[in-house]
Design a protein around this motif. Structure first.
Motif, mmCIF file in Angstrom:
data_model
loop_
_atom_site.group_PDB
_atom_site.id
_atom_site.type_symbol
_atom_site.label_atom_id
_atom_site.label_comp_id
_atom_site.label_asym_id
_atom_site.label_seq_id
_atom_site.Cartn_x
_atom_site.Cartn_y
_atom_site.Cartn_z
ATOM 1 N N ALA A 40 15.187 -4.860 0.600
ATOM 2 C CA ALA A 40 14.677 -6.080 -0.042
ATOM 3 C C ALA A 40 13.231 -6.352 0.379
ATOM 4 O O ALA A 40 12.393 -6.695 -0.462
ATOM 5 C CB ALA A 40 15.579 -7.267 0.308
ATOM 6 N N CYS A 41 12.941 -6.197 1.658
ATOM 7 C CA CYS A 41 11.574 -6.427 2.147
ATOM 8 C C CYS A 41 10.580 -5.481 1.473
ATOM 9 O O CYS A 41 9.454 -5.871 1.151
ATOM 10 C CB CYS A 41 11.501 -6.265 3.668
ATOM 11 S SG CYS A 41 12.169 -7.664 4.571
ATOM 12 N N LEU A 47 5.547 -3.379 -0.617
ATOM 13 C CA LEU A 47 5.067 -2.405 0.364
ATOM 14 C C LEU A 47 4.746 -1.053 -0.251
ATOM 15 O O LEU A 47 4.211 -0.184 0.427
ATOM 16 C CB LEU A 47 6.098 -2.246 1.491
ATOM 17 C CG LEU A 47 6.426 -3.519 2.270
ATOM 18 C CD1 LEU A 47 7.468 -3.245 3.337
ATOM 19 C CD2 LEU A 47 5.176 -4.113 2.894
ATOM 20 N N ALA A 48 5.045 -0.885 -1.527
ATOM 21 C CA ALA A 48 4.731 0.368 -2.208
ATOM 22 C C ALA A 48 3.235 0.646 -2.203
ATOM 23 O O ALA A 48 2.807 1.803 -2.309
ATOM 24 C CB ALA A 48 5.260 0.341 -3.637
ATOM 25 N N ASN A 54 10.194 3.917 -0.747
ATOM 26 C CA ASN A 54 11.206 3.072 -0.123
ATOM 27 C C ASN A 54 12.037 3.901 0.857
ATOM 28 O O ASN A 54 12.388 3.432 1.943
ATOM 29 C CB ASN A 54 12.088 2.470 -1.213
ATOM 30 C CG ASN A 54 12.993 1.374 -0.691
ATOM 31 O OD1 ASN A 54 13.016 1.072 0.498
ATOM 32 N ND2 ASN A 54 13.733 0.777 -1.586
ATOM 33 N N LYS A 55 12.314 5.122 0.476
ATOM 34 C CA LYS A 55 13.108 6.020 1.322
ATOM 35 C C LYS A 55 12.401 6.281 2.653
ATOM 36 O O LYS A 55 13.027 6.261 3.713
ATOM 37 C CB LYS A 55 13.350 7.339 0.576
ATOM 38 C CG LYS A 55 14.290 8.267 1.254
ATOM 39 C CD LYS A 55 14.549 9.499 0.377
ATOM 40 C CE LYS A 55 15.496 10.443 1.046
ATOM 41 N NZ LYS A 55 15.780 11.619 0.226
ATOM 42 N N ARG A 141 -1.378 -6.522 9.646
ATOM 43 C CA ARG A 141 -0.649 -7.517 10.446
ATOM 44 C C ARG A 141 0.131 -8.513 9.593
ATOM 45 O O ARG A 141 1.240 -8.895 9.949
ATOM 46 C CB ARG A 141 -1.600 -8.273 11.360
ATOM 47 C CG ARG A 141 -2.053 -7.465 12.526
ATOM 48 C CD ARG A 141 -2.982 -8.279 13.400
ATOM 49 N NE ARG A 141 -3.316 -7.484 14.561
ATOM 50 C CZ ARG A 141 -3.310 -7.949 15.784
ATOM 51 N NH1 ARG A 141 -3.030 -9.198 16.012
ATOM 52 N NH2 ARG A 141 -3.622 -7.162 16.791
ATOM 53 N N GLN A 142 -0.445 -8.957 8.510
ATOM 54 C CA GLN A 142 0.208 -9.957 7.658
ATOM 55 C C GLN A 142 1.508 -9.400 7.077
ATOM 56 O O GLN A 142 2.521 -10.092 7.055
ATOM 57 C CB GLN A 142 -0.754 -10.398 6.544
ATOM 58 C CG GLN A 142 -0.342 -11.645 5.823
ATOM 59 C CD GLN A 142 -0.377 -12.878 6.710
ATOM 60 O OE1 GLN A 142 -1.032 -12.924 7.741
ATOM 61 N NE2 GLN A 142 0.345 -13.899 6.314
ATOM 62 N N GLN A 143 1.482 -8.165 6.609
ATOM 63 C CA GLN A 143 2.696 -7.530 6.093
ATOM 64 C C GLN A 143 3.732 -7.375 7.197
ATOM 65 O O GLN A 143 4.907 -7.664 6.997
ATOM 66 C CB GLN A 143 2.374 -6.143 5.525
ATOM 67 C CG GLN A 143 1.897 -6.140 4.124
ATOM 68 C CD GLN A 143 1.763 -4.715 3.607
ATOM 69 O OE1 GLN A 143 1.535 -3.773 4.371
ATOM 70 N NE2 GLN A 143 1.904 -4.559 2.305
#
Length: 171
Positions: A40-41, A47-48, A54-55, A141-143
């Motif tokens: 989910a995150c 984040l892509a 994702n894997k 850092r924010q991510q």
């Protein structure tokens, strides 16, 4: 002969989570929940853009998230063990230690102690993931902050609040 009082013969539900064979169920459940939160995150925080797949994100983080999460739950459980099981010997009134173990919502102080234990667990989950698990994986850092905080909030040991009396007849 002096009468023997048996207090706390019935273990609280949160305490049973750390004993065989229940611990196997706990570990499996934690692994599944941690996996779902990691996936989910990845999508929620997009984040892509920084991680190829994702894997990859999952494979490089799941073991640490899972192990650190369980370790953090143990830390929170230790707080409850000390206050709930050893309450008399450290000066906690029986009403409060009984509430911690069997019905947290019967005493406001018990709820407060349990919530504190949950928050301590969440803080450790956050710190472990922010400083170790995602340190190299999420360099922004924010991510890293958002992901570690989300995992900490969602995976904190909410089961600590379950009243034991729900699971035992005649209690």
């Amino acid at each position: 002969m002096k009468p023997v009082k048996l207090y706390n013969v019935i273990f609280p539900i949160w305490f049973l989570l750390f004993f065989p064979p229940v611990i196997l169920i706990t570990l499996a459940g934690n692994f599944i929940i941690d996996s779902l939160v990691i996936f989910a995150c990845y999508y929620i925080f997009k984040l892509a853009d920084t991680i190829t797949s994702n894997k990859t994100f999952y494979k490089e983080s799941i073991w640490n998230v899972w192990i650190f999460g369980f370790l953090s739950d143990l830390i929170g459980g230790a707080i409850l063990f000390i206050t709930g099981i050893l309450g008399d010997s450290i000066g906690i009134p029986y009403e409060i230690s009984s509430a911690i173990n069997f019905d947290p919502f019967s005493h406001p102080t018990a709820v407060a102690i349990i919530v504190i234990a949950m928050i301590v667990s969440a803080v450790f989950i956050f710190l472990f993931n922010y400083k170790v698990t995602f340190r190299k994986l999420l360099t922004e850092r924010q991510q890293r902050l958002k992901v570690a905080l989300t995992i900490a909030i969602v995976t904190m040991p909410w089961t600590f609040l379950l009243p034991t009396k729900w699971f035992y007849r005649g209690f």
